[in-house]
Design an enzyme around this catalytic site. Structure first.
Site, short mmCIF file in Angstrom:
data_model
loop_
_atom_site.label_atom_id
_atom_site.label_comp_id
_atom_site.label_asym_id
_atom_site.label_seq_id
_atom_site.Cartn_x
_atom_site.Cartn_y
_atom_site.Cartn_z
N ILE A 159 0.87 -1.18 0.00
CA ILE A 159 0.00 0.00 0.00
C ILE A 159 0.90 1.22 0.00
O ILE A 159 1.60 1.51 0.97
CB ILE A 159 -1.00 -0.03 1.18
CG1 ILE A 159 -1.94 1.16 1.12
CG2 ILE A 159 -0.30 -0.18 2.53
CD1 ILE A 159 -3.18 1.02 2.00
N GLU A 160 0.92 1.95 -1.11
CA GLU A 160 1.94 2.95 -1.36
C GLU A 160 1.36 4.37 -1.37
O GLU A 160 0.41 4.65 -2.11
CB GLU A 160 2.65 2.66 -2.69
CG GLU A 160 3.80 3.58 -2.99
CD GLU A 160 4.67 3.10 -4.14
OE1 GLU A 160 5.51 3.89 -4.62
OE2 GLU A 160 4.52 1.94 -4.58
#
Length: 265
Positions: A159-160
């Site tokens: 999850i960036e």
């Protein structure tokens, strides 16, 4: 004594208990350093994971590899790559492809990691290289995407560049899915950075979420100056006759040399 390499089940059992560490690495030296430093997880190119010495230097690293979905080919090609990577020593496969591809791999018992938020290979859909999930609608869409990954069989998602509060709320509600944070806060399960960012190993733009711990770029510049200086000194020594000196040469007994010369035409 080598560390025991964690399994997917081991990583899942740690959710909510402690933060894990993850690096993107590219070399055997980085792999060996990550192993010695006690890093938990790495992402690495298939060429590195499949190197004959990789598991010699990194026996305890849970190692993810992958191929860009734009290069992977068909789902069968993706599966073929994944199975070969697992046989070569990888522990998990990063999949930037669609949910159908994720399910296709997971149905064949491939440990799959997805990607949400800022996904470089899909950034055009989210407005380019910028944070994702800063509105209620965008945040809820991220939650639904993570749910879909879990339903498709992924055991984790990267999850960036998502607001930390959003990532935390999503992680709390998905006990069966690990969230690997790159710039998305400590409410996730894993903190993920590139080794080159930690080492200050380049002169490009440094991502906001990355912390620099060393300045390897300056050290490499210093070493390059030393390299040029050493080469220049060598050239000057050759030109002035200072090299090679006797101590670097092999000698022959004078009688043997005389005998050799006598036989020459």
């Amino acid at each position: 004594m080598p560390r025991k390499r964690p399994t997917v089940a081991d990583l899942r059992a740690l959710k909510g208990k402690r933060q894990l560490t993850m690096l993107r690495i590219f070399t055997l030296d980085e792999a060996a350093a990550a192993e010695e430093a006690g890093i938990d997880i790495v992402s690495a190119p298939i060429e590195l994971v499949a190197h004959p010495r990789y598991r010699e230097v990194a026996p305890g690293l849970f190692s993810m590899t992958g191929v860009d979905h734009r290069e992977a080919g068909t789902r069968d090609d993706y599966l073929r790559f994944s199975l070969k990577a697992l046989m070569a020593g990888a522990d998990a496969i990063y999949c930037s492809g669609g949910l159908g591809t994720v399910k296709f791999l997971a149905d064949e018992h491939v440990p799959v990691v997805g990607h949400v938020g800022l996904v470089p290979s899909r950034a055009t859909w989210t407005g380019g290289f910028k944070a994702v999930g800063k509105t209620a609608d965008a945040a809820f869409a991220l939650y639904e995407e993570c749910l879909a990954y879990e339903a498709a069989g992924a055991f984790a998602v990267e999850i960036e560049v998502v607001p930390d509060a959003v990532a935390t709320e999503i992680s709390r509600r998905l006990p069966g899915l690990l969230l690997w944070s790159m710039g998305s806060g400590a409410g996730c399960d894993v903190q993920y950075l590139f080794a080159m960012d930690i080492l200050g190993d380049h002169k490009d733009h440094m991502p906001r979420h990355s912390k620099v711990y060393r300045n390897f770029a300056a050290e490499y510049e210093r070493l390059q100056r030393e390299r040029v200086a050493a080469f220049s000194e060598f050239r000057r020594d050759v030109e002035t006759g200072a090299f090679p000196e006797d101590r670097y040469l092999v000698k022959i007994d004078e009688a043997e040399l005389a005998a050799f010369r006598a036989r020459l035409p």
